[in-house]
Design an enzyme around this catalytic site. Structure first.
Site, mmCIF file in Angstrom:
data_model
loop_
_atom_site.group_PDB
_atom_site.id
_atom_site.type_symbol
_atom_site.label_atom_id
_atom_site.label_comp_id
_atom_site.label_asym_id
_atom_site.label_seq_id
_atom_site.Cartn_x
_atom_site.Cartn_y
_atom_site.Cartn_z
ATOM 1 N N SER A 7 -74.212 109.814 27.184
ATOM 2 C CA SER A 7 -73.102 109.443 26.303
ATOM 3 C C SER A 7 -72.699 110.654 25.472
ATOM 4 O O SER A 7 -73.527 111.201 24.730
ATOM 5 C CB SER A 7 -73.529 108.316 25.359
ATOM 6 O OG SER A 7 -72.606 108.248 24.288
ATOM 7 N N HIS A 32 -70.635 108.961 30.030
ATOM 8 C CA HIS A 32 -70.293 107.720 29.316
ATOM 9 C C HIS A 32 -69.461 108.065 28.082
ATOM 10 O O HIS A 32 -69.847 108.894 27.267
ATOM 11 C CB HIS A 32 -71.607 107.038 28.937
ATOM 12 C CG HIS A 32 -71.464 105.689 28.313
ATOM 13 N ND1 HIS A 32 -71.207 104.546 29.038
ATOM 14 C CD2 HIS A 32 -71.557 105.292 27.017
ATOM 15 C CE1 HIS A 32 -71.156 103.507 28.217
ATOM 16 N NE2 HIS A 32 -71.353 103.935 26.980
ATOM 17 N N ASP A 34 -67.804 106.674 24.756
ATOM 18 C CA ASP A 34 -67.851 105.585 23.782
ATOM 19 C C ASP A 34 -66.596 105.591 22.923
ATOM 20 O O ASP A 34 -66.427 106.456 22.056
ATOM 21 C CB ASP A 34 -69.102 105.720 22.912
ATOM 22 C CG ASP A 34 -70.345 105.274 23.656
ATOM 23 O OD1 ASP A 34 -70.321 104.177 24.248
ATOM 24 O OD2 ASP A 34 -71.326 106.037 23.668
ATOM 25 N N MET A 36 -64.360 103.882 20.111
ATOM 26 C CA MET A 36 -64.538 102.985 18.947
ATOM 27 C C MET A 36 -63.281 103.000 18.090
ATOM 28 O O MET A 36 -62.670 104.058 17.903
ATOM 29 C CB MET A 36 -65.720 103.471 18.107
ATOM 30 C CG MET A 36 -67.003 103.598 18.905
ATOM 31 S SD MET A 36 -68.372 104.044 17.848
ATOM 32 C CE MET A 36 -69.674 104.235 19.073
ATOM 33 N N HIS A 65 -66.404 103.060 27.760
ATOM 34 C CA HIS A 65 -66.957 101.844 27.136
ATOM 35 C C HIS A 65 -66.120 101.586 25.890
ATOM 36 O O HIS A 65 -66.241 102.309 24.898
ATOM 37 C CB HIS A 65 -68.440 102.104 26.811
ATOM 38 C CG HIS A 65 -69.090 101.021 26.013
ATOM 39 N ND1 HIS A 65 -70.260 101.223 25.313
ATOM 40 C CD2 HIS A 65 -68.747 99.717 25.810
ATOM 41 C CE1 HIS A 65 -70.613 100.096 24.710
ATOM 42 N NE2 HIS A 65 -69.714 99.176 24.987
ATOM 43 N N MET A 67 -65.281 99.861 22.709
ATOM 44 C CA MET A 67 -65.739 99.023 21.598
ATOM 45 C C MET A 67 -64.554 98.881 20.656
ATOM 46 O O MET A 67 -64.488 99.498 19.589
ATOM 47 C CB MET A 67 -66.947 99.682 20.924
ATOM 48 C CG MET A 67 -68.205 99.591 21.778
ATOM 49 S SD MET A 67 -69.420 100.838 21.357
ATOM 50 C CE MET A 67 -68.792 102.216 22.315
ATOM 51 N N MET A 136 -75.741 95.676 25.828
ATOM 52 C CA MET A 136 -76.031 96.548 24.689
ATOM 53 C C MET A 136 -77.460 96.293 24.223
ATOM 54 O O MET A 136 -77.854 95.148 23.994
ATOM 55 C CB MET A 136 -75.075 96.254 23.522
ATOM 56 C CG MET A 136 -73.645 96.720 23.714
ATOM 57 S SD MET A 136 -73.451 98.471 24.111
ATOM 58 C CE MET A 136 -74.267 99.274 22.733
ATOM 59 N N ASP A 174 -77.417 100.162 27.374
ATOM 60 C CA ASP A 174 -76.846 101.172 26.469
ATOM 61 C C ASP A 174 -77.418 100.993 25.067
ATOM 62 O O ASP A 174 -77.203 99.959 24.434
ATOM 63 C CB ASP A 174 -75.318 100.980 26.462
ATOM 64 C CG ASP A 174 -74.578 102.036 25.655
ATOM 65 O OD1 ASP A 174 -75.225 102.939 25.112
ATOM 66 O OD2 ASP A 174 -73.335 101.937 25.597
HETATM 67 C C1 DX5 Z 1 -73.467 102.757 20.796
HETATM 68 C C2 DX5 Z 1 -72.941 103.431 22.052
HETATM 69 C C3 DX5 Z 1 -74.002 104.103 22.853
HETATM 70 C C4 DX5 Z 1 -74.734 105.184 22.128
HETATM 71 C C5 DX5 Z 1 -76.020 105.474 22.806
HETATM 72 O O1 DX5 Z 1 -72.435 102.118 20.152
HETATM 73 O O2 DX5 Z 1 -72.305 102.484 22.881
HETATM 74 O O3 DX5 Z 1 -73.476 104.592 24.070
HETATM 75 O O4 DX5 Z 1 -74.007 106.330 22.006
HETATM 76 O O5 DX5 Z 1 -76.677 106.426 22.041
HETATM 77 P P1 DX5 Z 1 -78.253 106.544 22.026
HETATM 78 O O6 DX5 Z 1 -78.663 106.812 23.444
HETATM 79 O O7 DX5 Z 1 -78.509 107.656 21.099
HETATM 80 O O8 DX5 Z 1 -78.783 105.222 21.545
HETATM 81 ZN ZN ZN Z 2 -71.680 102.961 25.129
#
Ligand code: DX5
Ligand code: ZN
Length: 228
Positions: A7, A32, A34, A36, A65, A67, A136, A174
Site C-alpha cells: 500500500s 494498492h 488507498d 480516502m 481501494h 474508502m 479490513m 488489509d
Molecule cells: C487502511 C488502509 C490500508 C493500510 C494498510 O485504511 O486501507 O491499506 O494502508 O497499512 P498497514 O499495512 O500499515 O496496516
Molecule cells: Zn486499503
C-alpha cells in the site's frame, strides 16, 4: 497463488513513481492505492488525477481501494487513470449492486470491502458480481495499526461460503499485515495481502516482500494437505 500488494499509503509521496517502480522490481504483484475522502474515514489521500500521473510498470496491477462515501462519480476517473481493479465498501453506496456493475462496465475488476464490524452476510446477494472480497483487518483510515484477530474467523467463514457456492473469488486482507500476522490470515483462506508499513517501512523492499510471501505460503501448505 499468493499475491502481495504493497500500500502506497506508507510510501514517500514525493517520489511516488520511483516508490512504485521499486516495489515492482522487488517482486510486488499488485500496488494498492488507498483512496480516502475525509468523510467515510477520518483521513484524506488522493484521487484520479494523481493516479493518472503515476508511472505504470508493465505487469503491475493497480488496485484501488475506495474508502469514500460516494464512489459512483469517481469510477470513470479511476478507470481512465489506469486502475485495473477497483474495490468499494459495502457500507458506502446506497445501491451497491449497481455500483459494482458500473465498475465492471468500465473494464475494471470489481471488489467489495467490509469493515471489521460488518458481517459477511452483507455480501450474500453481491458475491456473483465481484472478482475480489477485501476484508479490513483494521478500522480503515490509517496505516500502521494492529491486526484485529477476530478477522481471522471472518476470513474462514467467507472462505467456507465461497467454497460452498463454488465461487473462486480471492479474499484480500488489509490492515496490520506483517510477518507475524500474515500466516494466520493465509491459513484461514486469504490469498491477497495488502501491506503498507511491512513493506514501505522496511529498508529492503525485496526482503520484506519475500518474507511476507514465504510466511503466507508456509501457512497455506498444511491447509492444502487437509483438503487432500
Ligand atoms: C487502511 C488502509 C490500508 C493500510 C494498510 O485504511 O486501507 O491499506 O494502508 O497499512 P498497514 O499495512 O500499515 O496496516
Ligand atoms: Zn486499503
Amino acid at each position: 497463488m499468493i499475491q502481495i500488494a504493497p500500500s502506497i499509503l506508507s510510501a514517500d509521496f514525493g517520489r511516488i513513481s520511483e516508490e512504485i517502480a521499486a516495489v515492482h522490481e522487488a517482486g510486488a504483484d499488485w500496488v494498492h492505492l488507498d483512496v480516502m475522502d475525509g468523510h467515510f474515514v477520518p483521513n484524506l489521500t488522493f484521487g484520479p488525477p494523481l493516479v493518472a500521473r503515476m508511472e505504470k510498470p508493465k505487469g503491475l496491477v493497480f488496485d484501488a481501494h475506495l474508502m469514500v462515501t460516494d464512489p459512483d462519480p469517481l469510477i470513470e476517473g479511476f478507470a481512465q487513470a489506469g486502475c485495473h481493479r477497483l474495490t468499494v465498501h459495502a457500507e458506502a453506496p446506497i445501491h451497491l449492486h449497481r455500483t459494482l456493475s458500473v465498475v465492471r462496465s468500465h473494464g475494471m475488476q470489481a471488489g467489495v470491502s467490509l469493515n471489521p464490524a460488518t458481517p459477511v452476510s452483507a455480501l450474500d446477494w453481491v458475491l456473483e458480481e465481484v472478482e475480489l472480497v477485501l476484508l479490513m483487518s483494521v478500522n480503515p483510515g490509517f496505516g500502521g495499526q494492529r491486526y484485529i484477530p477476530q478477522v481471522t474467523g471472518k476470513i474462514r467463514e467467507l472462505a467456507d461460503i465461497l467454497a460452498e457456492r463454488g465461487l473462486a473469488i480471492p479474499i484480500q486482507v488489509d490492515g496490520g499485515i506483517n510477518t507475524e500476522t500474515i500466516g494466520e490470515a493465509a491459513g484461514a483462506g486469504a490469498t491477497v495481502f495488502v501491506a503498507g508499513t511491512a513493506v514501505f517501512g522496511e529498508p529492503d523492499y525485496r526482503a520484506a516482500i519475500s518474507a511476507l510471501r514465504e510466511r503466507a505460503e508456509a501457512a497455506v501448505k498444511p491447509r492444502r494437505k487437509d483438503l487432500g
